[in-house]
Motif scaffolding. Sequence first.
Motif, PDB file in Angstrom:
ATOM      1  N   ARG A 176       0.933  -1.263   0.072  1.00 31.73           N
ATOM      2  CA  ARG A 176       0.111  -0.075  -0.096  1.00 31.73           C
ATOM      3  C   ARG A 176       0.935   1.232   0.040  1.00 31.73           C
ATOM      4  N   LEU A 177       1.876   1.316   0.861  1.00 26.53           N
ATOM      5  CA  LEU A 177       2.941   2.521   0.858  1.00 26.53           C
ATOM      6  C   LEU A 177       3.562   2.566  -0.520  1.00 26.53           C
ATOM      7  N   ALA A 178       4.106   1.554  -1.113  1.00 23.80           N
ATOM      8  CA  ALA A 178       4.735   1.510  -2.219  1.00 23.80           C
ATOM      9  C   ALA A 178       3.837   1.713  -3.576  1.00 23.80           C
ATOM     10  N   GLU A 179       2.686   1.584  -3.448  1.00 22.54           N
ATOM     11  CA  GLU A 179       1.643   2.326  -4.465  1.00 22.54           C
ATOM     12  C   GLU A 179       1.758   3.550  -4.350  1.00 22.54           C
ATOM     13  N   GLY A 180       1.603   4.201  -3.292  1.00 18.79           N
ATOM     14  CA  GLY A 180       1.363   5.606  -3.050  1.00 18.79           C
ATOM     15  C   GLY A 180       2.565   6.499  -3.115  1.00 18.79           C
ATOM     16  N   LEU A 181       3.577   6.089  -2.694  1.00 15.70           N
ATOM     17  CA  LEU A 181       4.893   6.698  -2.842  1.00 15.70           C
ATOM     18  C   LEU A 181       6.071   5.711  -3.271  1.00 15.70           C
ATOM     19  N   GLN A 182       7.058   6.283  -3.664  1.00 14.15           N
ATOM     20  CA  GLN A 182       8.225   5.647  -3.990  1.00 14.15           C
ATOM     21  C   GLN A 182       8.802   4.972  -2.884  1.00 14.15           C
ATOM     22  N   ASP A 183       9.178   3.708  -3.111  1.00  9.58           N
ATOM     23  CA  ASP A 183       9.963   2.632  -2.026  1.00  9.58           C
ATOM     24  C   ASP A 183      11.325   2.793  -2.605  1.00  9.58           C
ATOM     25  N   CYS A 184      12.135   3.908  -1.555  1.00 13.93           N
ATOM     26  CA  CYS A 184      13.413   4.366  -2.285  1.00 13.93           C
ATOM     27  C   CYS A 184      14.502   3.080  -2.531  1.00 13.93           C
ATOM     28  N   TRP A 185      14.483   2.150  -1.883  1.00  7.80           N
ATOM     29  CA  TRP A 185      15.501   1.173  -2.000  1.00  7.80           C
ATOM     30  C   TRP A 185      15.013   0.291  -3.420  1.00  7.80           C
ATOM     31  N   ALA A 186      13.974   0.138  -3.757  1.00 14.65           N
ATOM     32  CA  ALA A 186      13.641  -0.402  -4.803  1.00 14.65           C
ATOM     33  C   ALA A 186      13.987   0.635  -6.078  1.00 14.65           C
ATOM     34  N   THR A 187      13.407   1.868  -5.768  1.00 20.99           N
ATOM     35  CA  THR A 187      13.795   2.888  -7.020  1.00 20.99           C
ATOM     36  C   THR A 187      15.161   2.796  -7.415  1.00 20.99           C
ATOM     37  N   THR A 188      15.914   3.083  -6.321  1.00 27.82           N
ATOM     38  CA  THR A 188      17.614   3.442  -6.541  1.00 27.82           C
ATOM     39  C   THR A 188      18.405   2.697  -5.635  1.00 27.82           C
ATOM     40  N   PRO A 189      18.455   1.000  -5.754  1.00 24.86           N
ATOM     41  CA  PRO A 189      19.124   0.396  -4.661  1.00 24.86           C
ATOM     42  C   PRO A 189      20.609   0.891  -4.614  1.00 24.86           C
ATOM     43  N   TRP A 190      21.141   0.880  -3.326  1.00 20.30           N
ATOM     44  CA  TRP A 190      22.668   1.192  -3.052  1.00 20.30           C
ATOM     45  C   TRP A 190      22.688   0.606  -1.835  1.00 20.30           C
ATOM     46  N   GLY A 191      24.137   0.253  -1.521  1.00 22.78           N
ATOM     47  CA  GLY A 191      24.474  -0.321  -0.294  1.00 22.78           C
ATOM     48  C   GLY A 191      23.591  -1.935  -0.247  1.00 22.78           C
ATOM     49  N   GLY A 192      23.404  -2.042   1.185  1.00 22.80           N
ATOM     50  CA  GLY A 192      22.888  -3.284   1.630  1.00 22.80           C
ATOM     51  C   GLY A 192      21.170  -3.114   1.441  1.00 22.80           C
ATOM     52  N   GLU A 193      20.413  -4.334   1.435  1.00 29.06           N
ATOM     53  CA  GLU A 193      19.134  -4.395   1.560  1.00 29.06           C
ATOM     54  C   GLU A 193      18.415  -4.627   2.661  1.00 29.06           C
ATOM     55  N   HIS A 194      18.918  -5.752   3.401  1.00 29.65           N
ATOM     56  CA  HIS A 194      18.171  -6.186   4.566  1.00 29.65           C
ATOM     57  C   HIS A 194      18.461  -5.740   5.889  1.00 29.65           C
ATOM     58  N   THR A 195      17.740  -5.252   6.812  1.00 28.71           N
ATOM     59  CA  THR A 195      17.699  -4.259   7.966  1.00 28.71           C
ATOM     60  C   THR A 195      17.825  -5.127   9.041  1.00 28.71           C
ATOM     61  N   TRP A 196      17.040  -6.347   9.179  1.00 30.37           N
ATOM     62  CA  TRP A 196      16.996  -6.922  10.380  1.00 30.37           C
ATOM     63  C   TRP A 196      16.892  -8.738  10.175  1.00 30.37           C
ATOM     64  N   THR A 197      17.899  -9.440  10.956  1.00 27.77           N
ATOM     65  CA  THR A 197      18.795  -8.848  12.110  1.00 27.77           C
ATOM     66  C   THR A 197      19.871  -8.294  11.826  1.00 27.77           C
ATOM     67  N   ARG A 198      20.356  -7.909  12.737  1.00 30.08           N
ATOM     68  CA  ARG A 198      21.813  -7.185  12.512  1.00 30.08           C
ATOM     69  C   ARG A 198      22.665  -8.268  12.630  1.00 30.08           C
ATOM     70  N   THR A 199      22.827  -9.500  13.153  1.00 28.57           N
ATOM     71  CA  THR A 199      23.884 -10.360  12.883  1.00 28.57           C
ATOM     72  C   THR A 199      23.563 -11.079  11.698  1.00 28.57           C
ATOM     73  N   ALA A 200      22.273 -11.497  11.254  1.00 26.37           N
ATOM     74  CA  ALA A 200      22.240 -12.137  10.063  1.00 26.37           C
ATOM     75  C   ALA A 200      21.020 -11.518   9.327  1.00 26.37           C
ATOM     76  N   PRO A 201      21.304 -10.635   8.740  1.00 22.97           N
ATOM     77  CA  PRO A 201      20.212  -9.570   8.033  1.00 22.97           C
ATOM     78  C   PRO A 201      19.523 -10.421   6.829  1.00 22.97           C
ATOM     79  N   HIS A 202      18.262 -10.715   7.011  1.00 26.05           N
ATOM     80  CA  HIS A 202      17.520 -11.442   5.916  1.00 26.05           C
ATOM     81  C   HIS A 202      16.366 -10.877   5.659  1.00 26.05           C
ATOM     82  N   ARG A 203      15.933  -9.598   6.282  1.00 21.51           N
ATOM     83  CA  ARG A 203      14.415  -9.293   5.888  1.00 21.51           C
ATOM     84  C   ARG A 203      14.730  -7.621   5.763  1.00 21.51           C
ATOM     85  N   ARG A 204      14.035  -6.979   4.985  1.00 16.43           N
ATOM     86  CA  ARG A 204      13.887  -5.673   4.754  1.00 16.43           C
ATOM     87  C   ARG A 204      12.723  -5.231   5.330  1.00 16.43           C
ATOM     88  N   ILE A 205      12.627  -4.868   6.741  1.00 20.93           N
ATOM     89  CA  ILE A 205      11.523  -4.171   7.397  1.00 20.93           C
ATOM     90  C   ILE A 205      11.523  -2.935   7.570  1.00 20.93           C
TER      91      ILE A 205
END
Length: 262
Positions: A176-205
């Motif tokens: 819903r948010l990505a339809e109304g706004l630009q998801d900045c990572w999906a628009t122009t990805p840079w650096g890493g993607e996943h944000t959780w968990t810090r020790t084994a990041p596997h989710r972008r939340i």
Amino acid sequence: METSEQLPNSRTEPDGSAVVRVLSYNIRSMRDDTSALARVITACAPDLVLVQEAPRFFRWRKKLARLAAASGQVILSGGGTAAGPAILCSLRATVERTEDVLLPLTPGHHRRGFATAVVRFGGARVGVLSCHLSLQKDERYDQSGMLLDRLAGMGVEHAIAGGDLNERPGGRTFTRLAEGLQDCWATTPWGGEHTWTRTAPHRRIDAIFATKGIEVLGCGVPLDRPGVTEADLLTATDHLPVLAALRIPADRTISTPWTTAP
């Protein structure tokens, strides 16, 4: 494709448009290594810091002010008065107004809120919102609608929202948010993607969103940012930060002359 190239530095263009750095970061109530947290924020050189899980209880203002001072920022809005979300900013920002918003409380759930502000950088005027959405999917979806309504009601052409969504891309709230706004990572990805968990990041939340007229120059986890060390990322908090560089067009309704100084 992700890139390790460095993001553009903050600057104001001759036409009044502005390149700003925006950092979104869940700081877990500053219960971890606050010196590492301050170093990460400082190394990212942000103009705006969208904070989640800011201290909310005993002496919360003093704790948040200490973090802001240690990382070259000032408190803009939020904290305990917004049930956790907060916004910090550099002295580059000219503040028009701020507002802390408490969302409807569902019995048995945590209170949620938005920290919001309208700021100017040179001739660019932008609405800003920091959020931490519910763990419960139906409440989270309702809060995403409130977020979009809040941005639409800020009276600005351009706006940025960021925070801990507690949901991955593809979920109905994230969609819903990505339809109304630009998801900045999906628009122009840079650096890493996943944000959780810090020790084994596997989710972008955690994510940063921008209205359609803003140009996304890059967005992602600052894994290769000079001064951001793996040790600090692991000890600062339990999430990884999201950093974006955004070009905001000049607002032609602003009558005050802008400066071209960086």
